[in-house]
Design a protein around this motif. Structure first.
Motif, PDB file in Angstrom:
ATOM      1  N   ASP A   1     -19.078  34.746  -4.405  1.00  0.00           N
ATOM      2  CA  ASP A   1     -17.589  34.163  -4.216  1.00  0.00           C
ATOM      3  C   ASP A   1     -16.336  33.547  -4.587  1.00  0.00           C
TER       4      ASP A   1
ATOM      5  N   GLU B   1     -12.857  31.555  -6.037  1.00  0.00           N
ATOM      6  CA  GLU B   1     -11.150  30.398  -5.661  1.00  0.00           C
ATOM      7  C   GLU B   1     -11.105  31.078  -6.763  1.00  0.00           C
ATOM      8  N   GLN B   2      -9.717  30.826  -5.796  1.00  0.00           N
ATOM      9  CA  GLN B   2      -7.978  30.681  -6.440  1.00  0.00           C
ATOM     10  C   GLN B   2      -7.511  29.893  -5.284  1.00  0.00           C
ATOM     11  N   HIS B   3      -6.412  29.366  -6.390  1.00  0.00           N
ATOM     12  CA  HIS B   3      -5.339  28.340  -6.848  1.00  0.00           C
ATOM     13  C   HIS B   3      -3.785  29.151  -6.642  1.00  0.00           C
TER      14      HIS B   3
ATOM     15  N   ASP C   1      -5.392  26.487  -1.661  1.00  0.00           N
ATOM     16  CA  ASP C   1      -6.468  26.796  -2.312  1.00  0.00           C
ATOM     17  C   ASP C   1      -7.304  27.505  -1.217  1.00  0.00           C
TER      18      ASP C   1
ATOM     19  N   HIS D   1     -10.212  30.721  -0.693  1.00  0.00           N
ATOM     20  CA  HIS D   1     -12.179  31.166  -0.946  1.00  0.00           C
ATOM     21  C   HIS D   1     -11.823  32.985  -0.635  1.00  0.00           C
TER      22      HIS D   1
END
Length: 114
Positions: free
Chosen positions: A80, A82-84, A95, A97
């Motif tokens: 998993d 997470e990218q902003h 944001d 996922h």
């Protein structure tokens, strides 16, 4: 288990960097032949559909944005990420996922959600 960028599987890093660089053909190489990608609630099954989805995703868009890796966890064959994102798209900030399921060294399933 929490995973830093350098600890991610090479396949995941290759996909994320290819997507950020808008290199759809390079990103396609990390998927199994019968992989499924779910993005914006739509499934894209097999290499031909994933290739079309990638082409649309990496094509020159009316929006510009930057991305930042903000964290990841790994559990067995699931990664998993997470990218902003920040840019000139509606809302300006997102944001995302990315949930990767790996089959050996390749991605068999990818779900992208807010």
């Amino acid at each position: 288990m929490t995973t830093e960028w350098d600890g991610l599987p090479d396949t995941v890093k290759k996909f994320m960097t290819a997507l950020d660089a808008r290199q759809g053909a390079r990103a396609l190489t990390v998927f199994t032949a019968d992989a499924v990608v779910t993005d914006e609630g739509h499934d894209h099954s097999g290499r031909a559909e994933i290739e079309a989805w990638l082409a649309a995703s990496v094509s020159e868009s009316e929006y510009t944005y930057t991305t930042e890796f903000t964290g990841a966890t790994t559990t067995g064959t699931t990664v998993d990420v997470e990218q902003h994102l920040e840019g000139d798209f509606p809302g300006g900030i997102a944001d995302l996922h990315y949930r990767f399921t790996l089959d050996g060294a390749l991605i068999d399933r990818l779900v992208i959600e807010p």
